[in-house]
Each structure stands twice: as structure tokens, then as C-alpha cells.
Write an enzyme that holds these catalytic residues in place. Structure first.
Site, mmCIF file in Angstrom:
data_model
loop_
_atom_site.group_PDB
_atom_site.id
_atom_site.type_symbol
_atom_site.label_atom_id
_atom_site.label_comp_id
_atom_site.label_asym_id
_atom_site.label_seq_id
_atom_site.Cartn_x
_atom_site.Cartn_y
_atom_site.Cartn_z
ATOM 1 C CD GLU A 173 -1.522 -2.455 1.599
ATOM 2 O OE1 GLU A 173 -2.287 -3.415 1.492
ATOM 3 O OE2 GLU A 173 -0.342 -2.576 2.029
ATOM 4 N N GLY A 182 13.428 -2.254 -0.250
ATOM 5 C CA GLY A 182 13.313 -1.094 -1.131
ATOM 6 C C GLY A 182 13.949 -1.258 -2.490
#
Length: 421
Positions: free
Chosen positions: A60, A311
Site C-alpha cells: 500500500e 526497497g
């Protein structure tokens, strides 16, 4: 069940919630940190009066990133507070935005915790990503006249049936939302059936289609493969894999190695607490494995690169020729198929895609997605694609076309947010 009963049960469940946190902290120590924030205690100093965005976890947060950047650009005078529920989500938010946003965990859905959080942040608008619906947080916003938007909203048939079982809780909660910006017409109808106000439900599409790929990221991937001397080497990625899925992926890779002994698998488990156990699994399978977190160059003899960093998923997708998206060979519902498609990769998945039915159908119908059911089918499909560059190119172009045809959801959402602001 109505909201007062729900609140009572939530208070009674606090010992179980504490136990669950402790158990999660054993696997992922980060869950033991910043517990006070989950009860609105010791919240960081916040500049009040801006926009609050809630993104429950990593997926999200990534989906919300283009919207948050657009809000920062359009409203530089407004502070933006981004909350989440998981340590991995927190790490991702801090990696993407640093100090340009205010950040903390969202407190549990207790009325006093929600009230204390709102007194600290005092947002003029709340934006909740996808399907993270908390009755007390929403009610406390409604009491203060703070409009709440459910953005990029999705609601599967299964989830809708679950909410329908608690109609006395669900219907009043949905009626307090100012806007439900849904991805598809089918999901709009599910929200309406559950009690959302018709004037507040709008089909805007999925903002995940508005993903923009940085050209510099693609160039970095080309450079790294050159450094590895792997420009001609077949490289495939299995991303966001879950427990029970890694074994299937590794079996497929071992089968692939019998015909393509130079093939390299980039294996990226979904949850960081599994990095070590998946590494041990690779070694136990007899596969020469290198960890991305070590920062070492991949060697010609390496068979698996374990993506054990945070990431970097888009970059790891960019390194590969073919992408398998996990959470789909086990009944987890799948993960974001659009990221590899946006990078021009042929996309493979398992059959369990109930979290992304509409997106999967569009990619499948366009010829951009292939579904497999087991290790043998996965290995065969990868081998076929590696032997048919024209089919790989066709799948790549089909995926990019689907993205282009569906873009514009972010712009529509931003117009709605501007109206509410």
C-alpha cells in the site's frame, strides 16, 4: 455487532493483541519497537493541519507513493502524515520520503487512541489506501468533521461476504466515508450493497497503473549485469514469495538448470524475517547462493541471488528477463503484477490471484500474463520464453499497452481530493 460491542471486544482482546505482537517480535524484532505509538503514546512531534495518509504495509505504501508525491507538489504548505501498521511498511515509507513526511504507526482502533492521534495530527483530510477500514478511526474523524477518503479501494467477493456478516458495524462505518474511490465497477457495487452512500462511490480505476519507471533505474540494471558479465545469461526473478512457495520456485529452477545450466534465479521473499530461513533452504537444496545484502558481484557459478534487501524490488525486477510474481502458487491472493509489466517483463504467476482479479484478467486477455500451477509448468514456461525471444517481446509490449490504456486514475483521484480539501 455494532460499534460499541466491537469496541468492547477489542478492549477485551488487548492481551491477545499483546501476545501476537510478542510472537511476531520473536521472528521480526522490529515489532518490539515503538509499541507505545500503537496506543497513541509517545507520538513524535507533528505539525498539525495537513493531510493524513494511511497505508497498512509495503504494498500500500508503494501504491500510495505517486499520490503522496503529487500532494506534496500541489500542496507544499500542508504537512503530510503517513501511517502504517508494519515495520517493513515503516522502513519503506522512511526510505521513500525521509523527513519530507511525518510518520508513525497508526494506533490500534480504540476510540481513546484514535482521538489522541487525531488531536496530535489534526488533519484536514484523511486518505486510507485500499481496504484498511477501522470503525473507530473513521467515526472519530466524522465527529471532528474530517473527510475520510478510501483511495484505490478494492473489495473482493470474499472480503465483501466477511463485511456483510457484520452489517450493523459495516454499514454505519461506510456511510461516514466522504469518498470511496474504487478500482472497478464490480467493487463499487459491493460497497453500495454493504451500505456506502451512492453519491460517495466513484470508479476511478487503479492508481497502480500510473506507475512511472525512472530511466536511471533501468540504466543501473544494465550496468550491473555488465559488471556481472551476465548480459547474455538467462536471469529470472521470483518476487514476493511466501512460505511453501520458495520450495516450488527452487524445484522449478533446478529443472531449468538441466537445460540452461547458466540460468540465474533472483529469489525475493515477501517478508524480511524469512530472509535467513530462505537462504538456508537454498543451501540445503544444493544451490550456490549469493546474498544481495552482502553487496558482492554475482559470479558465473552462482545459481541463486537472494534478494534480502528492502526497497530494491523494482531494481531487482529490472535486472531480470522474466518475472514470476509470488503469493500466487499458495492461496495468498497474489501481489502487484503491474510493477514487472511496467518494466517490460513477461509476467508469470500462479493461479491464486483473488486480490488482483481485474488486473490479472486484463493482463491475461492482452497476452501479457501466463499462469502456472506447479514447479514443472513454471520451469517449462520459463524455458519456452527463453527459447522464443519474439514471444517475450510480445508479452512485454502487451503489458506496457495494458498500463497505458488504464492510466489516469491518479489524476481523477487528485481532482476528488482537491474538491474535499
Amino acid at each position: 455487532m455494532n460499534r460499541p460491542l466491537y469496541t468492547l471486544l477489542l478492549h477485551l482482546a488487548l492481551p491477545l493483541i499483546a501476545l501476537r505482537l510478542a510472537l511476531r517480535a520473536r521472528k521480526a524484532p522490529a515489532y518490539a519497537r515503538r509499541i507505545n505509538e500503537r496506543f497513541s503514546l509517545g507520538l513524535p512531534t507533528m505539525q498539525p493541519g495537513g493531510i493524513w495518509v494511511h497505508a497498512v504495509s509495503v504494498g500500500e505504501s508503494i501504491a500510495a507513493a505517486p499520490m503522496i508525491r503529487a500532494l506534496q507538489s500541489h500542496y507544499p504548505e500542508l504537512p503530510i502524515t503517513v501511517t502504517c501498521m508494519t515495520p517493513t511498511g515503516s522502513e519503506r515509507i522512511q526510505a521513500m520520503f525521509g523527513n519530507s513526511v511525518q510518520h508513525c504507526y497508526l494506533p490500534y482502533d480504540l476510540p481513546w487512541a484514535a482521538a489522541r492521534f487525531l488531536e496530535r495530527v489534526q488533519p484536514c483530510l484523511a486518505v486510507v489506501m485500499e481496504t484498511e477500514l477501522w470503525p473507530n478511526h473513521i467515526h472519530q474523524c466524522a465527529k471532528r468533521g474530517i473527510p475520510v477518503v478510501l483511495a484505490n479501494a478494492r473489495l473482493s467477493e470474499r472480503s465483501a461476504r466477511g463485511y456483510a456478516r457484520f452489517a450493523k458495524l459495516t454499514a454505519p462505518m461506510l456511510a461516514e466515508l466522504s469518498l470511496i474511490a474504487v478500482q472497478t465497477q464490480a467493487e463499487a457495487q459491493r460497497f453500495l450493497t454493504l451500505g456506502a452512500r451512492p453519491e460517495c462511490v466513484e470508479v476511478t480505476g487503479s492508481i497502480k497503473f500510473d506507475l512511472k519507471i525512472d530511466a536511471e533505474l533501468l540504466q543501473r540494471a544494465v550496468e550491473l549485469r555488465r559488471q556481472w558479465q551476465a548480459e547474455q545469461r538467462p536471469v529470472w526473478i521470483a518476487a514476493s514469495t511466501h512460505a511453501g512457495e520458495d520450495e516450488i520456485v527452487l524445484a522449478a529452477h533446478r529443472q531449468l538448470l538441466t537445460t540452461r545450466p547458466d540460468a540465474l534465479l533472483i529469489l525475493v521473499p515477501r517478508h524480511p524475517e524469512r530472509f535467513n530461513s530462505v537462504h538456508d533452504l537454498c543451501i540445503s537444496e544444493g544451490l550456490k547462493t549469493r546474498r544481495r545484502s552482502m553487496g558482492e558481484a554475482v559470479q558465473a557459478s552462482d545459481e541463486v541471488l537472494l534478494g534480502d534487501t528492502m526497497g530494491e524490488l523494482l531494481f531487482l525486477y529490472a535486472l531480470a528477463d522474466i518475472a514470476f510474481v509470488g503469493g500466487s502458487l499458495v492461496a495468498n491472493g497474489g501481489h502487484n503484477l503491474l510493477e514487472p509489466a511496467a518494466l517490460g517483463k513477461p509476467v508469470l504467476s500462479g493461479p491464486h490471484l483473488f486480490n488482483f482479479l481485474e488486473i490479472a484478467a486484463q493482463l491475461r486477455d492482452a497476452g501479457a500474463l501466463s499462469e502456472v500451477e506447479n514447479a514443472a509448468q513454471l520451469a517449462d514456461r520459463i524455458a519456452t520464453l527463453l527459447n522464443e525471444p519474439s514471444e517475450m517481446q510480445s508479452m512485454s509490449q502487451a503489458g506496457l499497452s495494458v498500463l497505458k490504456a488504464n492510466q489516469g486514475a491518479l489524476e481523477r483521484l487528485l481532482k476528488d481530493l482537491q474538491r474535499l480539501l
